[in-house]
Design a protein around this motif. Structure first.
Motif, PDB file in Angstrom:
ATOM      1  N   LEU A  94       6.044  11.935   2.450  1.00  0.00           N
ATOM      2  CA  LEU A  94       7.470  11.671   2.274  1.00  0.00           C
ATOM      3  C   LEU A  94       7.800  10.343   2.949  1.00  0.00           C
ATOM      4  CD1 LEU A  94       8.832  15.219   3.277  1.00  0.00           C
ATOM      5  CD2 LEU A  94       8.036  14.450   1.039  1.00  0.00           C
ATOM      6  N   GLY A  95       8.387   9.424   2.216  1.00  0.00           N
ATOM      7  CA  GLY A  95       8.797   8.141   2.809  1.00  0.00           C
ATOM      8  C   GLY A  95       7.641   7.295   3.278  1.00  0.00           C
ATOM      9  N   PRO A  96       6.752   6.848   2.353  1.00  0.00           N
ATOM     10  CA  PRO A  96       5.517   6.164   2.768  1.00  0.00           C
ATOM     11  C   PRO A  96       5.672   4.706   3.185  1.00  0.00           C
ATOM     12  CG  PRO A  96       5.463   6.757   0.420  1.00  0.00           C
ATOM     13  CD  PRO A  96       6.820   7.103   0.904  1.00  0.00           C
ATOM     14  N   GLY A  97       6.860   4.136   3.193  1.00  0.00           N
ATOM     15  CA  GLY A  97       7.041   2.772   3.713  1.00  0.00           C
ATOM     16  C   GLY A  97       6.209   1.755   2.958  1.00  0.00           C
ATOM     17  N   HIS A  98       5.310   1.076   3.647  1.00  0.00           N
ATOM     18  CA  HIS A  98       4.451   0.080   2.990  1.00  0.00           C
ATOM     19  C   HIS A  98       3.163   0.697   2.438  1.00  0.00           C
ATOM     20  CE1 HIS A  98       6.335  -3.684   5.064  1.00  0.00           C
ATOM     21  NE2 HIS A  98       7.220  -2.912   4.490  1.00  0.00           N
ATOM     22  N   GLY A  99       2.973   2.001   2.629  1.00  0.00           N
ATOM     23  CA  GLY A  99       1.755   2.650   2.141  1.00  0.00           C
ATOM     24  C   GLY A  99       0.615   2.567   3.137  1.00  0.00           C
ATOM     25  N   THR A 100       0.896   2.070   4.334  1.00  0.00           N
ATOM     26  CA  THR A 100      -0.165   1.836   5.324  1.00  0.00           C
ATOM     27  C   THR A 100      -0.761   3.142   5.842  1.00  0.00           C
ATOM     28  OG1 THR A 100       1.135  -0.092   5.958  1.00  0.00           O
ATOM     29  CG2 THR A 100      -0.674   0.538   7.432  1.00  0.00           C
ATOM     30  N   LEU A 101       0.120   4.100   6.177  1.00  0.00           N
ATOM     31  CA  LEU A 101      -0.374   5.394   6.664  1.00  0.00           C
ATOM     32  C   LEU A 101      -1.303   6.026   5.624  1.00  0.00           C
ATOM     33  CD1 LEU A 101      -0.429   7.949   8.432  1.00  0.00           C
ATOM     34  CD2 LEU A 101       1.841   8.530   7.580  1.00  0.00           C
ATOM     35  N   CYS A 102      -0.883   5.971   4.368  1.00  0.00           N
ATOM     36  CA  CYS A 102      -1.667   6.585   3.301  1.00  0.00           C
ATOM     37  C   CYS A 102      -3.027   5.898   3.163  1.00  0.00           C
ATOM     38  CB  CYS A 102      -0.868   6.502   2.000  1.00  0.00           C
ATOM     39  SG  CYS A 102      -1.519   7.544   0.719  1.00  0.00           S
ATOM     40  N   ALA A 103      -3.030   4.558   3.215  1.00  0.00           N
ATOM     41  CA  ALA A 103      -4.288   3.819   3.084  1.00  0.00           C
ATOM     42  C   ALA A 103      -5.225   4.137   4.259  1.00  0.00           C
ATOM     43  CB  ALA A 103      -4.003   2.316   3.029  1.00  0.00           C
ATOM     44  N   ASP A 104      -4.659   4.257   5.469  1.00  0.00           N
ATOM     45  CA  ASP A 104      -5.494   4.553   6.644  1.00  0.00           C
ATOM     46  C   ASP A 104      -6.012   5.990   6.609  1.00  0.00           C
ATOM     47  OD1 ASP A 104      -5.083   1.972   7.536  1.00  0.00           O
ATOM     48  OD2 ASP A 104      -3.450   2.510   8.906  1.00  0.00           O
ATOM     49  N   MET A 105      -5.160   6.923   6.114  1.00  0.00           N
ATOM     50  CA  MET A 105      -5.634   8.310   5.959  1.00  0.00           C
ATOM     51  C   MET A 105      -6.799   8.353   4.979  1.00  0.00           C
ATOM     52  SD  MET A 105      -2.446  10.967   5.790  1.00  0.00           S
ATOM     53  CE  MET A 105      -1.483  10.207   4.509  1.00  0.00           C
ATOM     54  N   ALA A 106      -6.666   7.570   3.898  1.00  0.00           N
ATOM     55  CA  ALA A 106      -7.676   7.611   2.836  1.00  0.00           C
ATOM     56  C   ALA A 106      -9.062   7.303   3.390  1.00  0.00           C
ATOM     57  CB  ALA A 106      -7.305   6.637   1.722  1.00  0.00           C
ATOM     58  N   ALA A 129      11.626  -1.220  -4.490  1.00  0.00           N
ATOM     59  CA  ALA A 129      10.954  -2.336  -3.816  1.00  0.00           C
ATOM     60  C   ALA A 129       9.773  -1.816  -2.987  1.00  0.00           C
ATOM     61  CB  ALA A 129      11.945  -3.076  -2.925  1.00  0.00           C
ATOM     62  N   LEU A 130       9.987  -0.715  -2.257  1.00  0.00           N
ATOM     63  CA  LEU A 130       8.888  -0.171  -1.442  1.00  0.00           C
ATOM     64  C   LEU A 130       7.809   0.468  -2.318  1.00  0.00           C
ATOM     65  CD1 LEU A 130      10.747   1.256   1.693  1.00  0.00           C
ATOM     66  CD2 LEU A 130       9.280  -0.758   1.545  1.00  0.00           C
ATOM     67  N   THR A 131       8.197   1.070  -3.436  1.00  0.00           N
ATOM     68  CA  THR A 131       7.188   1.642  -4.341  1.00  0.00           C
ATOM     69  C   THR A 131       6.216   0.550  -4.784  1.00  0.00           C
ATOM     70  OG1 THR A 131       8.768   3.284  -5.101  1.00  0.00           O
ATOM     71  CG2 THR A 131       6.851   2.932  -6.498  1.00  0.00           C
ATOM     72  N   GLU A 132       6.741  -0.624  -5.090  1.00  0.00           N
ATOM     73  CA  GLU A 132       5.881  -1.737  -5.512  1.00  0.00           C
ATOM     74  C   GLU A 132       4.913  -2.122  -4.385  1.00  0.00           C
ATOM     75  OE1 GLU A 132       5.238  -2.728  -8.471  1.00  0.00           O
ATOM     76  OE2 GLU A 132       6.727  -1.188  -8.984  1.00  0.00           O
ATOM     77  N   LEU A 133       5.448  -2.187  -3.158  1.00  0.00           N
ATOM     78  CA  LEU A 133       4.574  -2.514  -2.022  1.00  0.00           C
ATOM     79  C   LEU A 133       3.476  -1.465  -1.857  1.00  0.00           C
ATOM     80  CD1 LEU A 133       6.963  -3.722   0.825  1.00  0.00           C
ATOM     81  CD2 LEU A 133       4.984  -4.920  -0.088  1.00  0.00           C
ATOM     82  N   GLN A 134       3.849  -0.202  -2.005  1.00  0.00           N
ATOM     83  CA  GLN A 134       2.861   0.887  -1.862  1.00  0.00           C
ATOM     84  C   GLN A 134       1.767   0.754  -2.923  1.00  0.00           C
ATOM     85  OE1 GLN A 134       5.611   4.178  -2.133  1.00  0.00           O
ATOM     86  NE2 GLN A 134       6.655   3.441  -0.284  1.00  0.00           N
ATOM     87  N   ARG A 135       2.187   0.426  -4.150  1.00  0.00           N
ATOM     88  CA  ARG A 135       1.205   0.237  -5.224  1.00  0.00           C
ATOM     89  C   ARG A 135       0.183  -0.824  -4.833  1.00  0.00           C
ATOM     90  NH1 ARG A 135       2.669   2.788  -9.869  1.00  0.00           N
ATOM     91  NH2 ARG A 135       4.938   2.828  -9.974  1.00  0.00           N
ATOM     92  N   THR A 136       0.676  -1.923  -4.282  1.00  0.00           N
ATOM     93  CA  THR A 136      -0.221  -3.013  -3.885  1.00  0.00           C
ATOM     94  C   THR A 136      -1.143  -2.551  -2.749  1.00  0.00           C
ATOM     95  OG1 THR A 136       1.609  -4.469  -4.396  1.00  0.00           O
ATOM     96  CG2 THR A 136      -0.232  -5.451  -3.215  1.00  0.00           C
ATOM     97  N   THR A 137      -0.558  -1.929  -1.717  1.00  0.00           N
ATOM     98  CA  THR A 137      -1.380  -1.498  -0.570  1.00  0.00           C
ATOM     99  C   THR A 137      -2.480  -0.550  -1.021  1.00  0.00           C
ATOM    100  OG1 THR A 137       0.624  -1.592   0.766  1.00  0.00           O
ATOM    101  CG2 THR A 137      -1.262  -0.459   1.732  1.00  0.00           C
ATOM    102  N   LEU A 138      -2.159   0.339  -1.978  1.00  0.00           N
ATOM    103  CA  LEU A 138      -3.092   1.413  -2.315  1.00  0.00           C
ATOM    104  C   LEU A 138      -3.971   1.090  -3.521  1.00  0.00           C
ATOM    105  CD1 LEU A 138      -0.634   4.360  -1.658  1.00  0.00           C
ATOM    106  CD2 LEU A 138      -2.584   3.685  -0.260  1.00  0.00           C
ATOM    107  N   ALA A 139      -3.808  -0.135  -4.060  1.00  0.00           N
ATOM    108  CA  ALA A 139      -4.512  -0.472  -5.302  1.00  0.00           C
ATOM    109  C   ALA A 139      -6.019  -0.221  -5.181  1.00  0.00           C
ATOM    110  CB  ALA A 139      -4.239  -1.921  -5.682  1.00  0.00           C
ATOM    111  N   ASP A 140      -6.614  -0.563  -4.042  1.00  0.00           N
ATOM    112  CA  ASP A 140      -8.070  -0.426  -3.895  1.00  0.00           C
ATOM    113  C   ASP A 140      -8.462   0.790  -3.065  1.00  0.00           C
ATOM    114  OD1 ASP A 140      -8.293  -2.848  -5.253  1.00  0.00           O
ATOM    115  OD2 ASP A 140      -8.007  -3.970  -3.368  1.00  0.00           O
ATOM    116  N   SER A 141      -7.530   1.698  -2.867  1.00  0.00           N
ATOM    117  CA  SER A 141      -7.812   2.822  -1.967  1.00  0.00           C
ATOM    118  C   SER A 141      -8.713   3.869  -2.612  1.00  0.00           C
ATOM    119  CB  SER A 141      -6.504   3.493  -1.559  1.00  0.00           C
ATOM    120  OG  SER A 141      -5.919   4.102  -2.696  1.00  0.00           O
ATOM    121  N   GLY A 142      -8.807   3.833  -3.938  1.00  0.00           N
ATOM    122  CA  GLY A 142      -9.580   4.863  -4.632  1.00  0.00           C
ATOM    123  C   GLY A 142      -8.815   6.164  -4.781  1.00  0.00           C
TER     124      GLY A 142
END
Ligand code: SAH
Length: 370
Positions: A94-106, A129-142
Motif C-alpha cells: 500500500l502506498g509504494p512511493g518510488h517503488g524502492t521498498l518493493c525493489a529491495d524486497m524483491a 506520477a508515482l505509478t510511473e516512477l514505480q514502473r521505472t524502478t521495478l522495470a528490471d526487478s523481474g
C-alpha cells in the motif's frame, strides 16, 4: 504544531479553490481538507512526482537504506513459510512511493526460488506520477506487478500486505470539546477570508469520543486515526484466505488528547494551512486505534505489537545484514552504517516509528513480534 504565520501564508491555486468552496457551502472537515491537499485532481500534492527522497519534501526509511527493504523482504519470506509455503500467493504493498521498498524486497525474495515463482505483486497507488516512477524502478526487478488505485479485493490466494508510511496519509477525524459536547473540527474562513481552523456546528454522533476522553477540558482537541475501513478490508480478505499485514509508521501507542496534523515542504515543517496542495500533510498514527478497530471489525484477525521500528528491524537482523553489506562494499561502509543508525536510533526514527502486525487469527505470531 508549527504556528500559523500570516506572512508565510501562500495563496496557492488550491487555497483559492477551497476558499471559494467554503464561501459557497461553509466549512469543510479536516479529512476533506487533507484529502483535497493530497489528492485534488488538479492541484493535489501527489499529482506531482518527486516528492520523496533527499531531493523531495521528505525522506523515508527505504530511501535511507536498502537494508530496510531487505529486512522487510525477509519478513515476507518467513510469513510465507508460516503460511505453509503456498505455491501461489499475493504480496500487496500500500502506498509504494518510488517503488524502492518493493525493489529491495524483491532482491531478498529472489533468494528463495520456490517463493519467487509463487509470487504476484499488487501495488496500491493513487498517484499517476508515482505509478510511473514505480514502473521505472521495478522495470528490471523481474517481479510480476499489477497496479490498483484502491484497496485490494479478497482473493483465493494467501495475501501478505506491507505498508510503510501509508497510514499517516489517511485523513483523520478531529473533534473539539465545547461546553455542551464534542463538535467536529474543520477548516473555515476568518474575517479577512483566509483559511482558519474552525469548530463546526455539527456535533459528534459517535459516543465513543466521550467515552475515550471523559475528563477532557473545554477547548481540547481529540483526533482519531481513520484505520477502521482498512481493517474491514483486511477482515474481508482474511475470511477468504490466510492474510498477514505489516504497517510501519510514525506514531504513538498510547491514546492521548491533542491533534497531530502536520505539513512539510522542502524538508521544513510549516503550519498545515500555509500552502494547500504544495506541502505534504500527514498525521501521527494512533496505534491503539488499530487494536480497537480489530476488536470491532476484525472477528477473524489478531494484532501483533506495536513495537518500535528499532526492535522490529533489530530482531530481524538488520545489524547482521548491514555488517555483511559493509564487508562486501568497504568503500561505502561509512554510509551504510550511517543509514542503518538513522533507522534504528532510539531518539530518531528507531523509536518514533512503530511496527504493528495484523494477521489471520490461526496464523502464529508474525516474525519480529513473537
Ligand atoms: N512507502 C513509501 C512511500 C510513502 S509516501 C516509502 O516508504 O518510501 C505515501 C505513499 O502512499 C505514496 O506513494 C502515496 O501516493 C500513497 N498513498 C497515500 N494515500 C493513498 C491512498 N489513499 N490511496 C493510494 N495511495 C495512497
Amino acid at each position: 504544531m508549527t504556528s500559523y504565520d500570516p506572512d508565510a501564508r501562500r495563496d496557492t491555486p488550491l487555497a483559492q479553490k477551497l476558499k471559494q468552496e467554503i464561501r459557497k457551502h461553509g466549512p469543510i472537515g479536516i479529512g476533506t481538507y487533507m484529502n483535497a491537499c493530497l489528492w485534488d485532481q488538479d492541484y493535489g500534492y501527489y499529482t506531482k512526482g518527486e516528492v520523496i527522497g533527499e531531493k523531495g519534501d521528505f525522506t523515508t526509511a527505504p530511501e535511507i537504506s536498502q537494508t530496510f527493504g531487505e529486512i522487510v523482504g525477509a519478513w515476507v519470506a518467513v510469513v510465507w513459510q508460516q503460511m505453509g509455503s503456498p505455491s501461489s500467493f499475493r504480496l500487496v504493498e500500500l502506498g509504494p512511493g518510488h517503488g524502492t521498498l518493493c525493489a529491495d524486497m524483491a532482491r531478498t525474495l529472489y533468494r528463495v526460488p520456490e517463493l519467487s515463482g509463487a509470487l504476484e505483486v499488487e501495488l496500491m497507488e493513487a498517484s499517476t506520477a508515482l505509478t510511473e516512477l514505480q514502473r521505472t524502478t521495478l522495470a528490471d526487478s523481474g517481479l510480476n506487478v499489477s497496479w490498483r488505485n484502491n484497496f485490494p479485493e479478497p482473493d483465493e490466494r494467501p495475501t501478505i500486505i506491507v505498508a510503510n508510511e501509508f497510514l499517516d496519509c489517511l485523513p483523520p477525524v478531529q473533534f473539539v470539546k465545547t461546553a455542551e459536547t464534542w463538535r467536529y473540527r474543520g477548516v473555515g474562513l476568518d474575517r479577512s477570508g483566509n483559511l482558519e481552523f474552525d469548530v463546526a456546528a455539527r456535533t459528534d454522533p459517535r459516543p465513543d469520543i466521550e467515552k475515550l476522553f471523559p475528563d477532557a477540558d473545554i477547548g481540547r482537541i481529540a483526533e482519531t486515526t481513520a484505520t477502521n475501513h482498512l481493517i474491514e478490508v483486511i477482515e474481508n480478505i482474511a475470511r477468504q484466505s490466510p492474510t498477514a499485514a505489516l504497517f510501519i509508521d510514525y506514531g504513538h501507542t498510547e491514546r492521548a488528547l491533542g491533534e497531530t496534523l502536520q505539513a512539510i515542504r522542502n524538508q521544513n515543517y510549516e503550519h498545515p494551512l500555509t500552502s494547500p496542495g504544495e506541502a505534504d500533510l500527514t498525521v501521527h498514527v494512533d496505534f491503539s486505534e488499530i487494536s480497537r478497530d480489530v476488536e470491532q471489525f476484525g472477528a477473524d484477525l489478531a494484532v501483533d505489537g506495536p513495537i518500535t521500528q528499532a526492535e522490529f528491524l533489530g530482531r530481524l537482523g538488520i545489524i547482521e545484514r548491514a555488517s555483511r553489506l559493509m564487508s562486501t562494499n568497504p568503500v561505502k561502509a561509512a554510509a551504510i552504517e550511517a543509514g542503518v543508525m538513522r533507522l534504528i536510533s532510539p531518539q530518531g526514527m528507531g523509536g518514533r516509528f512503530k511496527a504493528i502486525g495484523v494477521r489471520s487469527k490461526d496464523l502464529p505470531a508474525l516474525p519480529g513480534f513473537e
